[in-house]
Design a protein around this motif. Structure first.
Motif, mmCIF file in Angstrom:
data_model
loop_
_atom_site.group_PDB
_atom_site.id
_atom_site.type_symbol
_atom_site.label_atom_id
_atom_site.label_comp_id
_atom_site.label_asym_id
_atom_site.label_seq_id
_atom_site.Cartn_x
_atom_site.Cartn_y
_atom_site.Cartn_z
ATOM 1 N N GLY A 1 7.927 16.848 4.395
ATOM 2 C CA GLY A 1 6.477 16.839 4.246
ATOM 3 C C GLY A 1 5.804 16.035 5.331
ATOM 4 O O GLY A 1 6.426 15.520 6.256
ATOM 5 N N GLY A 2 4.474 15.929 5.246
ATOM 6 C CA GLY A 2 3.700 15.272 6.291
ATOM 7 C C GLY A 2 3.576 13.777 6.092
ATOM 8 O O GLY A 2 4.224 13.157 5.252
ATOM 9 N N PHE A 3 2.690 13.204 6.884
ATOM 10 C CA PHE A 3 2.439 11.764 6.867
ATOM 11 C C PHE A 3 1.767 11.384 5.545
ATOM 12 O O PHE A 3 0.746 11.960 5.160
ATOM 13 C CB PHE A 3 1.532 11.406 8.043
ATOM 14 C CG PHE A 3 1.288 9.938 8.191
ATOM 15 C CD1 PHE A 3 2.259 9.114 8.708
ATOM 16 C CD2 PHE A 3 0.079 9.389 7.805
ATOM 17 C CE1 PHE A 3 2.029 7.758 8.849
ATOM 18 C CE2 PHE A 3 -0.166 8.041 7.939
ATOM 19 C CZ PHE A 3 0.820 7.213 8.469
ATOM 20 N N ARG A 4 2.342 10.410 4.837
ATOM 21 C CA ARG A 4 1.837 10.020 3.525
ATOM 22 C C ARG A 4 1.417 8.562 3.543
ATOM 23 O O ARG A 4 2.128 7.705 4.081
ATOM 24 C CB ARG A 4 2.901 10.237 2.454
ATOM 25 C CG ARG A 4 3.307 11.700 2.292
ATOM 26 C CD ARG A 4 4.423 11.852 1.280
ATOM 27 N NE ARG A 4 4.827 13.244 1.140
ATOM 28 C CZ ARG A 4 5.837 13.657 0.382
ATOM 29 N NH1 ARG A 4 6.534 12.772 -0.316
ATOM 30 N NH2 ARG A 4 6.155 14.944 0.319
ATOM 31 N N LEU A 5 0.288 8.300 2.888
ATOM 32 C CA LEU A 5 -0.257 6.948 2.885
ATOM 33 C C LEU A 5 0.677 5.969 2.194
ATOM 34 O O LEU A 5 0.847 4.831 2.643
ATOM 35 C CB LEU A 5 -1.626 6.952 2.204
ATOM 36 C CG LEU A 5 -2.376 5.604 2.161
ATOM 37 C CD1 LEU A 5 -2.667 5.121 3.572
ATOM 38 C CD2 LEU A 5 -3.653 5.735 1.358
ATOM 39 N N ARG A 6 1.310 6.397 1.107
ATOM 40 C CA ARG A 6 2.168 5.473 0.368
ATOM 41 C C ARG A 6 3.367 5.012 1.185
ATOM 42 O O ARG A 6 3.942 3.962 0.894
ATOM 43 C CB ARG A 6 2.638 6.125 -0.925
ATOM 44 C CG ARG A 6 3.592 7.292 -0.743
ATOM 45 C CD ARG A 6 4.010 7.883 -2.082
ATOM 46 N NE ARG A 6 4.971 8.955 -1.920
ATOM 47 C CZ ARG A 6 5.478 9.647 -2.933
ATOM 48 N NH1 ARG A 6 5.079 9.372 -4.167
ATOM 49 N NH2 ARG A 6 6.359 10.605 -2.724
ATOM 50 N N THR A 7 3.726 5.782 2.202
ATOM 51 C CA THR A 7 4.837 5.383 3.056
ATOM 52 C C THR A 7 4.540 4.087 3.798
ATOM 53 O O THR A 7 5.435 3.287 4.058
ATOM 54 C CB THR A 7 5.154 6.498 4.081
ATOM 55 O OG1 THR A 7 5.445 7.696 3.384
ATOM 56 C CG2 THR A 7 6.331 6.126 4.961
ATOM 57 N N VAL A 8 3.253 3.869 4.117
ATOM 58 C CA VAL A 8 2.887 2.727 4.956
ATOM 59 C C VAL A 8 2.067 1.687 4.200
ATOM 60 O O VAL A 8 1.430 0.835 4.830
ATOM 61 C CB VAL A 8 2.114 3.203 6.206
ATOM 62 C CG1 VAL A 8 3.004 4.055 7.086
ATOM 63 C CG2 VAL A 8 0.856 3.985 5.802
ATOM 64 N N LEU A 9 2.075 1.721 2.878
ATOM 65 C CA LEU A 9 1.299 0.747 2.117
ATOM 66 C C LEU A 9 1.695 -0.703 2.421
ATOM 67 O O LEU A 9 0.814 -1.559 2.599
ATOM 68 C CB LEU A 9 1.428 1.031 0.616
ATOM 69 C CG LEU A 9 0.601 2.211 0.076
ATOM 70 C CD1 LEU A 9 0.844 2.396 -1.411
ATOM 71 C CD2 LEU A 9 -0.882 2.020 0.362
ATOM 72 N N PRO A 10 2.995 -1.045 2.508
ATOM 73 C CA PRO A 10 3.340 -2.430 2.857
ATOM 74 C C PRO A 10 2.825 -2.818 4.240
ATOM 75 O O PRO A 10 2.396 -3.970 4.448
ATOM 76 C CB PRO A 10 4.874 -2.443 2.800
ATOM 77 C CG PRO A 10 5.245 -1.279 1.958
ATOM 78 C CD PRO A 10 4.205 -0.246 2.211
ATOM 79 N N HIS A 11 2.866 -1.886 5.174
ATOM 80 C CA HIS A 11 2.413 -2.185 6.534
ATOM 81 C C HIS A 11 0.894 -2.361 6.565
ATOM 82 O O HIS A 11 0.380 -3.234 7.275
ATOM 83 C CB HIS A 11 2.841 -1.059 7.470
ATOM 84 C CG HIS A 11 4.289 -0.686 7.339
ATOM 85 N ND1 HIS A 11 4.706 0.265 6.443
ATOM 86 C CD2 HIS A 11 5.398 -1.139 7.979
ATOM 87 C CE1 HIS A 11 6.022 0.396 6.532
ATOM 88 N NE2 HIS A 11 6.466 -0.437 7.449
ATOM 89 N N LEU A 12 0.193 -1.542 5.789
ATOM 90 C CA LEU A 12 -1.258 -1.699 5.710
ATOM 91 C C LEU A 12 -1.622 -3.044 5.097
ATOM 92 O O LEU A 12 -2.589 -3.697 5.524
ATOM 93 C CB LEU A 12 -1.861 -0.571 4.878
ATOM 94 C CG LEU A 12 -1.863 0.825 5.514
ATOM 95 C CD1 LEU A 12 -2.383 1.863 4.519
ATOM 96 C CD2 LEU A 12 -2.713 0.843 6.778
ATOM 97 N N ALA A 13 -0.861 -3.484 4.099
ATOM 98 C CA ALA A 13 -1.122 -4.781 3.476
ATOM 99 C C ALA A 13 -0.973 -5.912 4.492
ATOM 100 O O ALA A 13 -1.809 -6.830 4.545
ATOM 101 C CB ALA A 13 -0.183 -4.989 2.289
ATOM 102 N N ILE A 14 0.064 -5.847 5.311
ATOM 103 C CA ILE A 14 0.260 -6.868 6.349
ATOM 104 C C ILE A 14 -0.874 -6.803 7.365
ATOM 105 O O ILE A 14 -1.397 -7.839 7.817
ATOM 106 C CB ILE A 14 1.624 -6.665 7.043
ATOM 107 C CG1 ILE A 14 2.760 -7.034 6.093
ATOM 108 C CG2 ILE A 14 1.720 -7.499 8.315
ATOM 109 C CD1 ILE A 14 2.821 -8.503 5.734
ATOM 110 N N GLY A 15 -1.275 -5.586 7.734
ATOM 111 C CA GLY A 15 -2.369 -5.443 8.689
ATOM 112 C C GLY A 15 -3.665 -6.042 8.173
ATOM 113 O O GLY A 15 -4.382 -6.745 8.899
ATOM 114 N N LEU A 16 -4.012 -5.772 6.901
ATOM 115 C CA LEU A 16 -5.229 -6.345 6.322
ATOM 116 C C LEU A 16 -5.135 -7.858 6.217
ATOM 117 O O LEU A 16 -6.132 -8.572 6.441
ATOM 118 C CB LEU A 16 -5.467 -5.725 4.939
ATOM 119 C CG LEU A 16 -5.815 -4.232 4.927
ATOM 120 C CD1 LEU A 16 -5.896 -3.717 3.494
ATOM 121 C CD2 LEU A 16 -7.120 -3.972 5.670
#
Length: 601
Positions: A505-520
């Motif tokens: 499948g394609g790019f999924r937001l849940r795949t990068v949730l930990p990375h987004l948390a670190i970014g924020l």
């Protein structure tokens, strides 16, 4: 006129739907195995400059430890303890790898006996032992499997090629019949890849067994390079060869996943030969059937063995392992999704030798989507954590000290992700709460910190001759997957299994949730941290620098992952459908000129 969904997607993107004949009209048929020279990668022997950097790095590591363990630098106790854990993981793992590399020599010539056997096999002075080649499939695209199968069929020396189809694809059965290749299918998918291989072992009889993944295309000389080792030394159970990859035009994820493994295959794995601790990596491996048969039984241990000896028996009884109970004919280890390293460990426990052959003999595909890459890393790290938490390596008397160290370096590699997560939190904590784990003058810290970490970067640079930013990004991106694998292994939860290059499948937001948390967190700490008064300016600048680096990595990962996903979708649009693949296969087989005598060019 009916058009497939793939053709409709091509039309929306402005691409011209391809007819099967348009593929066959190309100068080189897409199913033709790549020329031998296309398998070649910029393979580098272990560089002397790398060895000098390693020796210097060992001194720098010892010097850095005097600073890390100095209790006088403790500031906030809980933060200092976590920092101590993280730094210890990094330093100890690095020392373990570097010590292995110091004694490694890549200029030792191959024994003459192997060359003699190789020539005798090629000119048929000696009979080639019965060899089975297994291509493990579990739902990969048909054209991918067919290309690997054709290349395996055309390898030099007599052998039997088998497709092991856990995907139960009727089109694959038809393709195997067209190619004249054996096709094996089982009733269930128990034990995933291990069960697939072991079922095939029970249905075949080859003295040697080659295991290939569906996306690893072998060179014609794979057998001529590997079999002499097994013929020359009956104590060798397995010959493992490197994984090398084609990444041209496949995006950051594929490139980073490939480059991050170069040092492992160019130096670390060859160095393991000295301690007889080279382990299987799942594909591109040749097994001795009798060695796999030995894994079905184990000797009684502990009180059972002592009680038996007291009864006056000559030897303790042999007991069946789980493998022996389910697969009496032997095979690779079961009970783990990382069957490769567990098989190697059990072989070493029984006194077998293993060999890593540093020659490029296949060309594979790395994951080209971040989600697929993280699934692969999760599966691999589960095996590493199992070695730490379940294998009782340190208590194993049948392993040498060197073997124990080499096996423990596997989980310590994934423990680096724990250190990464700890480091990722320390600078934001300082900016947000003005709390630091260490209290020391800046220059004192820099004098100890900079030489060690500079050399950790210099060693792979000197070996590879370059540093790929993509390798750093994807390695850091895998940290959450490694930590999740640790928790699941600790709680004894079984992880699911999926093929690396299937359709994910394609790019999924849940795949990068930990990375987004670190970014924020990084963004918040930069905004808030600089607004708080009374800060040490030097410490604030240093913390901001590290937070900025973390934020840059997260942004680069997100952008690279999205672009990799677009490239993957575009490549899938251009892939032949199953009907097209079967037509292409018929075209190729009609064009192929068979030769009764296959010898290396």
């Amino acid at each position: 006129m009916f058009r497939s969904r793939r053709d409709r997607r091509r039309a929306r993107r402005g691409a011209v739907p391809r007819h099967p004949s348009s593929f066959a009209a190309q100068l080189r048929h897409p199913f033709a195995p790549p020329p031998v020279e296309q398998h070649d990668v910029p393979w580098r022997d272990f560089q002397q400059a790398t060895k000098f950097a390693v020796v210097a790095g060992l001194g720098a590591a010892a010097f850095y430890l005097t600073f890390v363990y100095d209790r006088s630098h403790e500031n906030v106790p809980i933060l200092w303890i976590f920092t101590l854990i993280a730094e210890s993981i990094v330093v100890m793992h690095t020392i373990g790898i570097w010590v292995s590399l110091v004694s490694y020599r890549s200029d030792i010539p191959e024994p003459e006996e192997l060359a003699v056997i190789r020539r005798a096999l090629v000119v048929a002075e000696i009979e080639t032992p019965n060899t089975d080649v297994f291509i493990c499939c579990a739902g990969e695209p048909l054209h991918l499997i067919v290309r690997t199968a054709l290349a395996a069929q055309e390898m030099h020396l007599p052998h039997n090629t088998w497709i092991l189809d856990d995907g139960r694809n009727p089109a694959l059965r038809e393709a195997a019949e067209q190619m004249g290749i054996g096709y094996l299918r089982r009733e269930s998918n128990g034990h995933a890849k291990a069960g697939n291989v072991n079922t095939a072992i029970s249905r075949t009889s080859g003295r040697f067994i080659v295991v290939l993944d569906a996306d690893h295309v072998p060179r014609p000389d794979l057998l001529t390079q590997t079999l002499p080792h097994l013929i020359a030394n009956p104590s060798i159970a397995m010959v493992q060869t490197p994984q090398t990859y084609s990444t041209v035009g496949r995006g950051m994820v594929a490139e980073g996943a490939a480059v991050s493994q170069e040092l492992f295959y160019e130096a670390i794995m060859p160095a393991k030969n000295a301690s007889n601790s080279a382990f299987c990596v799942g594909t591109n491996v040749v097994y001795r059937r009798s060695a796999l048969q030995s894994l079905t039984t184990r000797e009684a241990e502990g009180r059972e063995k002592i009680g038996h000896l007291r009864r006056g028996a000559e030897a303790a009884p042999m007991q069946l392992t789980q493998l022996g109970e389910e697969f009496p004919d032997g095979g690779i280890w079961i009970g783990s999704n990382s069957e490769d390293i567990w098989t190697s460990l059990e072989l070493h426990r029984r006194g077998w030798r293993t060999v890593f052959l540093p020659k490029v003999l296949t060309q594979g595909l790395t994951p080209d989507r971040l989600g697929a890459f993280l699934k692969q890393q999760f599966r691999w790290s589960c095996g590493g954590w199992e070695i730490l938490l379940r294998a009782r390596v340190l208590r194993e008397r049948r392993l040498t000290l060197s073997q124990k160290i080499q096996y423990l370096l596997v989980p310590s590699h994934y423990a680096l992700s724990l250190a990464t997560c700890i480091f990722a939190l320390m600078s934001p904590i300082y900016l947000l709460a003005d709390r630091s784990p260490i209290s020391a003058p800046f220059w004192d810290w820099a004098l100890h910190y900079v030489p060690f970490y500079a050399l950790t970067i210099a060693v792979p640079f000197l070996q590879a001759g370059k540093i790929r930013v993509s390798a750093i990004i994807v390695s850091l991106a895998a940290a959450p997957a490694h930590l999740r694998a640790f928790l699941m292994t600790l709680l004894r939860q079984r992880a699911g299994w999926s093929v690396t290059n299937g359709r994910h499948g394609g790019f999924r937001l849940r795949t990068v949730l930990p990375h987004l948390a670190i970014g924020l967190l990084c963004i918040a700490s930069l905004v808030i941290g600089w607004g708080l008064p009374g800060r040490n300016r030097t410490s604030t600048l240093l913390a901001s620098f590290f937070v900025g680096c973390q934020l840059t990595v997260v942004l680069a990962m997100l952008i690279g992952a999205e672009r990799s996903d677009r490239l993957a979708r575009r490549a899938e649009d251009l892939e032949p459908s199953e009907d097209e693949a079967l037509t292409l296969l018929g075209d190729y087989l009609a064009q192929r000129t068979w030769s009764a005598e296959r010898v290396p060019v």
